[in-house]
Design an enzyme around this catalytic site. Structure first.
Site: not given
Length: 243
Positions: A11, A89, A141, A154, A157-158, A187
């Site tokens: 997705r 990803n 990100s 997040y 993590a990124k 996005i």
């Protein structure tokens, strides 16, 4: 058979990357998904409709044993296959203020993005080094570069993947393996579907959300032979919101 593996490929951005790599390269596309096999099947069918080849590899990137078992089984079934491209990803968001964040919401996000990068990339690393060629692209990100309130897990993590990208790039550059990170801003995908787009675009100089295909175009370039001298980079693609 030369292959490109895209984790979380059923997705959103992952799907766009699978389709773009199928259309612009000669790679056999390995579409990883955790549970949404129906969506992954649709991506595979679309790729086959282009006259290209693809298959689905179902495993949970955050589970080391599951990842190793699935990839080992695939490699044993395809002894001649060489994975030249890895696009890490797969990722999840569990947003909320840190003061109320549960350990599950912390661990699940870290495990998927950061440990998922390790689990998948480490499986192929020695093979890439022996082959003296590889392209690794890690989807991070804007949150992992600048930090975002409400996304401490997040962002952590990124941000961890950003640092890992820079370090690994230095270890493997001599063997013609590049390691880069792509840091999207807002996005238009399922993941951002709940956001107030009209309000958020006021913060974005480009005055719009980006499209998944625009991310895929950048990834397609980074995995190509043209990008051989680009490594250890974090490329922001965010309409000017942060660079």
């Amino acid at each position: 058979m030369k292959c490109a593996l895209v984790t979380g490929g059923s997705r959103g951005i992952g799907r766009a990357i699978c389709l773009k790599l199928a259309s612009e390269t000669s790679y056999h596309i390995l579409i990883n998904c955790q549970s949404n096999t129906a969506a992954a099947e649709e991506v595979a069918a679309e790729i086959k409709g282009m006259g290209k080849t693809a298959e689905i590899l179902q495993f949970n990137v955050s589970d080391a044993a599951d990842t190793s078992a699935a990839l080992t089984q695939w490699q044993e079934s395809n002894p001649e296959a060489v994975v030249e491209v890895i696009v890490n990803n797969a990722g999840i968001a569990r947003d909320g203020l840190f003061m109320w964040m549960s350990s599950d919401d912390w661990n699940n996000v870290i495990n998927t993005s950061l440990n998922g990068f390790y689990n998948v990339t480490s499986f192929f690393m020695q093979k890439m080094l022996r082959n003296k060629y590889g392209r690794i692209v890690n989807m991070v990100s804007v949150s992992g570069v600048k930090g975002t309130a409400g996304q401490v897990n997040y962002s952590a993590a990124k941000g961890g993947v950003v640092a890992a990208t820079k370090a690994l790039a230095q270890e493997v550059a001599k063997r013609n393996i590049t390691v880069n990170a792509v840091a999207p801003g807002f996005i238009r995908t399922d993941m951002t579907g709940e956001l107030n787009e009209a309000e958020l675009i006021k913060m974005i100089p480009a005055n719009r959300f980006g499209e998944a295909e625009e991310i895929a175009d950048l990834v397609s370039f980074l995995v190509s032979r043209k990008a051989g001298y680009i490594t250890g980079e974090v490329i922001n693609i965010n309409g000017g919101i942060y660079s």
